[in-house]
Design an enzyme around this catalytic site. Structure first.
Site, PDB file in Angstrom:
ATOM      1  N   GLY A 175      36.272  26.196  52.777  1.00 58.01           N
ATOM      2  CA  GLY A 175      35.199  25.946  51.826  1.00 58.01           C
ATOM      3  C   GLY A 175      33.834  25.908  52.498  1.00 58.01           C
ATOM      4  N   VAL A 205      39.111  31.799  48.027  1.00 51.27           N
ATOM      5  CA  VAL A 205      38.558  33.148  47.883  1.00 51.27           C
ATOM      6  C   VAL A 205      38.300  33.788  49.247  1.00 51.27           C
ATOM      7  CG1 VAL A 205      36.624  34.470  46.968  1.00 51.27           C
ATOM      8  CG2 VAL A 205      37.452  32.475  45.729  1.00 51.27           C
ATOM      9  N   HIS A 231      38.791  56.776  26.553  1.00 51.17           N
ATOM     10  CA  HIS A 231      40.137  57.088  27.042  1.00 51.17           C
ATOM     11  C   HIS A 231      40.054  58.245  28.024  1.00 51.17           C
ATOM     12  CE1 HIS A 231      44.435  57.727  27.096  1.00 51.17           C
ATOM     13  NE2 HIS A 231      44.210  59.022  26.922  1.00 51.17           N
TER      14      HIS A 231
END
Ligand code: FAD
Ligand code: AMP
Length: 471
Positions: A277, A190, A450
């Site tokens: 990490g 990440v 929408h």
């Protein structure tokens, strides 16, 4: 000696939230936090606010705007050539961090949490010694309950020693004062992907060296495959199965050696980010004095309630097992404060959302298809591409899809995986659905506005029953 009902060690998202909740519940609460900002001023907020979630998102947003103007604005009929001012970008980031960390100090005042500035160390299970930055004892505190929330620090690997100049960790990579021409990143997780994306958008040639053969192994493989393709197309050079064996900094550049399929290769970079990490931060706490144990990887041992098994000592967040995520830390902190008050809170560990803030963003909650198949679960799944979303078309952001996985018989939603624009926001609906035990049909029968990106979640739920309308 000062006495408190609840003492929290660490003022990150695990600790400061636990302290506020404990105070709300009527406990006399203190939080010991030692963080000093770059100007040497004490600051709350921990990794997340100071050198993690918030500064990385500030730079991701700024660099996203830069890339939009440079590459995508013309398609909207807007012609502009951006000029980059890294100093202003960094100053903006610092201002955001300062505002938010001061905000927590304000929340402490409002909730009557005492902030004790300094470093805490156990003197006995219910007593800590606090020292200043020079190691001088400043205070002793006794408390009925102690919550350890000391977080985590970047993990290091021997081949690439961080010098915070040419070889940096995530903290150094958030503070570059100019865009490196050639940037290496060790670790395709990440943090590596987010920081690699920031500097690539701003003009760096970025190479990511990842030891594992699979890209984003923890994500649903359909999402990981799409992410690999899209990030590669953007220019991130992602090398899988590339184990770094040496990184040497000399003459303003770093020479990195790595092995791929038993073959040695080298690359030269202007900066190297080590993003392999994070590890639990328990050094100097004297856990042994308190009788608190750690597991084989150094995480403080706790049960599912975050109790250490020792008296009234609890531990939450990055220093204990589970995902190293700010929202997981905070939920554990709240739950522990409530348990101390005799309440019976519950943290649903199975549905913690994961987000990677690349663009498109990646977010998921619940189980992946590969994990469910390995368990032998009978499942069905439906996907809907943003290409078919009116709103995504209007935005000009059509990459990616939403995938809803449900139990083949009960229709219960088991996992939702999104790669696409604003995936970080879209995933909240899926988490709520799973928290309430919703079926895919429940999502399919829920009216979605929408035109919104959320209609793609609706359509993916319909698709799991083979009745998507727009695809
Ligand atoms: P920390 O935030 O690490 O806080 C622990 C605190 O304890 C620190 O302030 C430390 O100074 C203090 N402390 C430690 N020992 C002592 C002691 N003995 N005495 C006094 N104080 C002590 N997570 C997300 O959910 N979303 C994201 O987008 C995200 N992005 C990230 C980006 C980066 C670059 C990094 C590095 C991390 C990111 N994270 C993200 C992870 C997130 O920052 C951590 O999961 C989170 O901060 C953990 O919170 P914590 O309270 O457990 O620990
Ligand atoms: P994360 O744990 O998500 O931050 O990701 C860290 C990544 O770094 C993991 O995917 C690891 O496989 C990777 N990694 C660890 N050591 C090395 C190494 N020596 N060379 C390349 N990648 C590594």
């Amino acid at each position: 000696m000062d006495n408190f009902d609840v003492l929290v060690i660490g003022g990150g998202p695990g600790g400061y939230v636990a302290a506020i909740r404990a105070a709300q519940l009527g406990f006399k609460t203190a939080c010991v936090e030692r963080w000093l900002d770059p100007a040497g001023k004490p600051a709350l907020g921990g990794t997340c606010l100071n050198v993690g979630c918030i500064p990385s998102k500030a730079l991701l947003d700024s660099s996203h705007h830069y890339e939009f103007i440079a590459k995508h604005a013309a398609a909207h009929g807007i012609t502009a050539s951006p000029e980059l001012d890294v100093a202003t970008m960094q100053a903006r980031k610092e201002k955001i961090v300062g505002t938010l960390t001061q905000g927590i100090a304000g929340l402490f005042k409002k909730n009557k949490v005492t902030w004790v500035q300094g470093s805490a160390k156990f003197a006995s299970p219910g007593e800590v010694v606090v020292s200043d930055a020079q190691g001088k004892e400043t205070q002793r505190i006794k408390a009925e309950h102690v919550i350890i929330a000391t977080g985590s620090v970047p993990a290091a690997i021997p081949p690439a020693p961080v010098d915070q100049d040419l070889i940096v960790d995530s903290t150094g990579a958030l503070a570059f004062t100019e865009v490196p021409k050639r940037l290496g990143v060790i670790g395709g997780g990440v943090i590596g992907l987010e920081l690699g994306s920031v500097w690539r958008r701003l003009g760096a040639e970025v190479t990511v060296l990842e030891a594992l053969p699979d890209f984003l192994a923890a994500a649903d493989q359909a999402v990981a495959k799409e992410a690999h393709k899209l990030l590669g197309r953007q220019g991130l050079d992602i090398r899988l199965g590339a184990r770094v064996t040496e990184a040497k900094a000399a003459r303003k550049q770093v020479t990195v050696s790595f092995e791929v399929d038993g073959q040695s290769e080298t690359l030269k970079f202007d900066k190297l980010i080590v993003a392999v990490g994070r590890k639990p931060n328990t050094e100097g706490l004297a856990l042994d004095v308190a009788g608190v144990g750690v597991d084989e990887r150094g995480f403080i041992s706790v049960d599912e309630r975050c109790h250490t098994g020792v008296g009234n000592i609890w531990a939450v967040g990055d220093c204990v097992r589970g995902p190293m995520l700010a929202h997981k830390a905070s939920e554990e902190g709240i739950a522990v404060a409530e348990r101390i008050a005799g309440q019976k809170p519950h943290v649903d560990f199975a549905h913690i959302p994961w987000v990677i803030y690349t663009w498109p963003e990646i977010a998921w909650a619940g189980a992946t298809e590969q994990a469910l198949k390995a368990e032998g679960r009978k499942i069905k799944s439906g996907s809907f591409p943003f290409m078919a979303s009116g709103r995504a078309r209007a935005m000009g952001d059509t990459d990616g899809f939403v995938k809803v996985i449900a139990d083949a018989e009960s229709d219960a939603v088991l996992g939702v995986h999104v790669i696409g624009p604003n995936a970080s926001e879209l995933i909240a609906e899926a988490v709520l659905a799973m928290e309430f035990g919703a079926s895919a049909e429940d999502i399919a029968r829920t009216v979605h506005a929408h035109p919104t990106l959320s209609e793609s979640m609706h359509e993916a739920a319909l698709a799991s029953d083979k009745r998507a309308i727009h695809f």
